[in-house]
Design a protein around this motif. Structure first.
Motif, PDB file in Angstrom:
ATOM      1  N   ARG A 153       0.844  -1.201   0.000  1.00 46.11           N
ATOM      2  CA  ARG A 153       0.000   0.000   0.000  1.00 46.11           C
ATOM      3  C   ARG A 153       0.881   1.254   0.000  1.00 46.11           C
ATOM      4  O   ARG A 153       1.778   1.382   0.835  1.00 46.11           O
ATOM      5  CB  ARG A 153      -0.901  -0.013   1.240  1.00 46.11           C
ATOM      6  CG  ARG A 153      -1.954   1.061   1.232  1.00 46.11           C
ATOM      7  CD  ARG A 153      -2.905   0.902   2.402  1.00 46.11           C
ATOM      8  NE  ARG A 153      -3.837  -0.213   2.232  1.00 46.11           N
ATOM      9  CZ  ARG A 153      -3.911  -1.279   3.032  1.00 46.11           C
ATOM     10  NH1 ARG A 153      -3.113  -1.397   4.051  1.00 46.11           N
ATOM     11  NH2 ARG A 153      -4.808  -2.226   2.804  1.00 46.11           N
ATOM     12  N   GLU A 162      -2.317  -1.105  -3.571  1.00 39.84           N
ATOM     13  CA  GLU A 162      -3.285  -0.051  -3.224  1.00 39.84           C
ATOM     14  C   GLU A 162      -2.593   1.294  -3.090  1.00 39.84           C
ATOM     15  O   GLU A 162      -1.457   1.379  -2.616  1.00 39.84           O
ATOM     16  CB  GLU A 162      -3.983  -0.399  -1.904  1.00 39.84           C
ATOM     17  CG  GLU A 162      -4.997  -1.512  -2.086  1.00 39.84           C
ATOM     18  CD  GLU A 162      -5.826  -1.751  -0.823  1.00 39.84           C
ATOM     19  OE1 GLU A 162      -5.745  -0.947   0.131  1.00 39.84           O
ATOM     20  OE2 GLU A 162      -6.537  -2.769  -0.813  1.00 39.84           O
ATOM     21  N   ASN A 186      -3.508   5.235  -1.653  1.00 39.74           N
ATOM     22  CA  ASN A 186      -4.468   6.145  -1.012  1.00 39.74           C
ATOM     23  C   ASN A 186      -3.883   7.542  -0.989  1.00 39.74           C
ATOM     24  O   ASN A 186      -2.675   7.707  -0.876  1.00 39.74           O
ATOM     25  CB  ASN A 186      -4.728   5.776   0.466  1.00 39.74           C
ATOM     26  CG  ASN A 186      -4.781   4.302   0.691  1.00 39.74           C
ATOM     27  OD1 ASN A 186      -3.800   3.684   1.074  1.00 39.74           O
ATOM     28  ND2 ASN A 186      -5.936   3.736   0.448  1.00 39.74           N
TER      29      ASN A 186
END
Ligand SMILES: NC(=O)c1ccc[n+]([C@@H]2O[C@H](COP(=O)([O-])OP(=O)(O)OC[C@H]3O[C@@H](n4cnc5c(N)ncnc54)[C@H](OP(=O)(O)O)[C@@H]3O)[C@@H](O)[C@H]2O)c1
Length: 280
Positions: free
Chosen positions: A34, A63, A65
């Protein structure tokens, strides 16, 4: 003869393919790679870079973000970095460019922890790069090096780097030294720039000016790596005037399709590597 076109897009595709099984292995171990991206600017370029990462990462199962500092202040960015540093679910942290000039970059760079500094922007990572200790190099500098390695061996070559930023020029010079190149770094105060550029076996251009390097600045047979990304009339162009350089150079990295795709790919490689290191 026309210069060999260094296909950064193809190289990036191959390297991403190799990441697929590594991400799958991590997921079976219960770890999702991530990347946390701090977005201090909402301008078009920052959002475009961010969405390009989300798109490329999504295809690999990584991922991404985003975190928008509110209020937009150095203290808030530093706090965000500290909180993400302590979050075991976060593999990598980066601060997206462009970063507003009122932000104290020294404080931001100091806060970035080496283990999660996947774009090698932190003071500690840069120190590691300087002293030869393991750290993630800035992805753009590593991408420029990877493009050059498509065309030649680096050892013993005279590499001329135009640009001395902490993001590209300086770390690239260190990476080249570590590969046994003889390195000359040029900047805005360099005298006789064209003459120095013509001495290069490998010429790296990271200036931020469209068409800055022209054919008369290139040693016949040199490898030319164009790091520049400039928008001119809605079109992405590099710092190299490809029209005059491609008949002189032996190899040239195109814009788009050269350093850019490899930069994103190497950043994602670093995220996977950081996740693997965290799993142990
Ligand atoms: N492909 C990618 O993924 C990627 C990623 C990052 C950056 N880039 C691109 O790479 C380029 C450079 O980025 P950057 O962040 O390094 O830019 P930067 O921080 O603005 O640094 C530009 C460098 O060019 C030097 N320079 C400016 N005018 C010059 C001149 N007339 N002669 C010689 N040197 C000159 C500056 O010298 P001084 O130090 O003396 O001012 C500085 O060292 C930009 O086009 C940027 O968009 C691409």
């Amino acid at each position: 003869m026309k210069a060999q076109r260094l296909d950064g897009k193809g190289l990036a595709r191959d390297r991403r393919q190799q990441l697929v099984s590594r991400v799958e292995r991590l997921r079976t171990q219960g770890s999702i790679p991530r990347l946390s991206v701090i977005l201090p600017s909402q301008d078009e370029a920052a959002l475009a870079y961010y969405h390009a990462k989300v798109h490329a990462a999504g295809k690999l199962g990584i991922e991404v973000n985003s975190f928008v500092p509110d209020p937009l202040s150095t203290a808030c960015i530093v706090d965000l970095i500290r909180s993400l540093s302590g979050d075991t679910g976060v593999s990598g942290i980066m601060v997206e460019s462009p970063i507003p000039t009122r932000i104290d970059m020294k404080a931001v760079r100091t806060a970035l922890p080496v283990a999660k500094d996947v774009d090698g922007a932190g003071i500690e990572s840069l120190g590691h790069l300087l002293s030869g200790k393991p750290a993630f190099p800035p992805a753009t500098a590593a991408a420029a090096l990877a493009l050059a390695e498509m065309a030649c061996d680096i050892a013993g070559k005279h590499a001329v780097v135009i640009g001395r930023s902490l993001v590209v020029g300086r770390p690239l010079a260190l990476l080249l030294l570590a590969r046994d190149a003889t390195v000359t770094v040029c900047h805005s105060k360099t005298r006789d720039l064209a003459e120095i550029a013509r001495m290069a076996d490998i010429l790296f251009v990271a200036v931020g000016r469209p068409g800055f390097v022209t054919g008369d600045m290139v040693n016949p047979g040199a490898v030319v790596i164009d790091v520049g990304t400039n928008w001119v009339d809605g079109k992405l162009v590099g710092d190299v005037d490809a029209g005059t350089v491609e008949s002189i150079a032996r190899a040239l990295s195109p814009v788009p399709g050269g350093v850019g795709p490899m930069t994103t790919t190497l950043l994602l490689e670093h995220v996977v590597q950081a996740a693997e290191a965290a799993v142990g």
